[in-house]
Design a protein around this motif. Structure first.
Motif, PDB file in Angstrom:
ATOM      1  N   ALA A 140     -30.209  -6.413 -26.703  1.00  0.00           N
ATOM      2  CA  ALA A 140     -29.372  -5.567 -27.242  1.00  0.00           C
ATOM      3  C   ALA A 140     -28.116  -6.478 -27.247  1.00  0.00           C
ATOM      4  O   ALA A 140     -27.848  -7.471 -27.334  1.00  0.00           O
ATOM      5  CB  ALA A 140     -28.935  -4.640 -26.187  1.00  0.00           C
ATOM      6  N   GLY A 184     -22.780  -0.375 -28.054  1.00  0.00           N
ATOM      7  CA  GLY A 184     -23.942  -1.090 -27.996  1.00  0.00           C
ATOM      8  C   GLY A 184     -25.436  -0.834 -28.994  1.00  0.00           C
ATOM      9  O   GLY A 184     -25.306   0.251 -29.496  1.00  0.00           O
ATOM     10  N   TRP A 212     -23.716  -5.572 -28.266  1.00  0.00           N
ATOM     11  CA  TRP A 212     -22.525  -5.202 -28.036  1.00  0.00           C
ATOM     12  C   TRP A 212     -21.561  -5.570 -28.886  1.00  0.00           C
ATOM     13  O   TRP A 212     -21.067  -6.898 -28.860  1.00  0.00           O
ATOM     14  CB  TRP A 212     -22.088  -5.204 -26.591  1.00  0.00           C
ATOM     15  N   ALA A 230     -24.414   0.882 -24.230  1.00  0.00           N
ATOM     16  CA  ALA A 230     -23.222   0.261 -23.615  1.00  0.00           C
ATOM     17  C   ALA A 230     -22.718   1.237 -22.391  1.00  0.00           C
ATOM     18  O   ALA A 230     -21.626   1.473 -22.326  1.00  0.00           O
ATOM     19  CB  ALA A 230     -22.075  -0.209 -24.481  1.00  0.00           C
TER      20      ALA A 230
END
Length: 246
Positions: free
Chosen positions: A243, A227, A245, A189
């Protein structure tokens, strides 16, 4: 305010009916995408926005399919030879007038939500021009984050399509490094690293996810999200990253 995001690739091959006999090759990517969508559901959003790259439509002077798409918008995989239609979330109970169909990236996103049986919030879509400036993407992300008290994003987009000799864009020695930096930024992130992705280089490497990723970076400013990398690979010479978050 942005409360969660899922980053997923957007090839039609994620859909088993499209991949046919090759479907098992993307089982890991498919499972990771569904895990990322589960993170969105767990965030209890008031609004989910599916974001992805637009595409050039035939027969309309090369007009790109960009802009917002309301809940219930239809998408189809008939263009890739499969008789399969999807909608962007549940079709609203009120009278619904079909408009423009979803671009491919949002169609894959709508399929993922259907596969996950999404019912946590209303769903809208936003497709970005491939050449959108980084600043414009960040501004659009900030506007999305202010749409509701709890906003979640499903961000659809591939990495470079130039990772191998047989890749759609042939082999470019710069592709692996670009994808590595983008994946690291998505996994951690890192908003500044995403914002700094080079627009021109991304275009040369056929990176479909650059604009959606930079929109995500703009939406996540001051959100304090962390993240987590769920999947990274380059099947068929195209970079795929998943991914979450939160």
């Amino acid at each position: 305010m942005l409360v969660a995001a899922a980053v997923c690739p957007c090839p039609p091959l994620l859909v088993p009916e499209v991949a046919a006999g090759a479907a098992p090759e993307l089982d890991s990517a498919r499972d990771a995408c569904l895990d990322a969508v589960a993170v969105l559901a767990a965030s209890r959003p008031d609004l989910l926005v599916v974001v992805g790259p637009g595409e050039t439509l035939p027969g309309r002077d090369g007009a790109p399919s960009v802009g917002p798409f309301p809940p219930g918008t239809h998408g189809s995989f008939r263009g890739v030879g499969v008789d399969l239609d999807v909608t962007l979330g549940p079709v609203p109970e009120e009278a619904f007038t079909p408009g423009r169909p979803l671009p491919q990236s949002l169609t894959v996103g709508a399929w993922l939500l259907g596969r996950a049986r999404w019912s946590s919030s209303p769903v809208e879509g936003l497709a970005l021009p491939e050449a959108a400036a980084a600043e414009d993407c960040a501004e659009a992300g900030g506007m999305l984050a202010r749409r509701a008290s709890r906003v979640a994003l499903l961000v659809m987009g591939d990495g470079s399509a130039c990772r191998t000799l047989k890749a759609p864009g042939y082999l470019d020695e710069r592709a692996a490094d670009f994808d590595g930096r983008a994946t690291e930024a998505l996994a951690s992130a890192d908003l500044d690293a995403l914002a700094a992705l080079d627009v021109t280089l991304a275009h040369e490497l056929k990176v479909a996810g650059r604009a959606p990723w930079q929109l995500l970076a703009g939406a996540a400013r001051d959100a304090g999200l962390a993240g987590r990398l769920l999947y990274e690979n380059a099947p068929y010479g195209v970079g795929y990253t998943v991914a979450a978050w939160s």
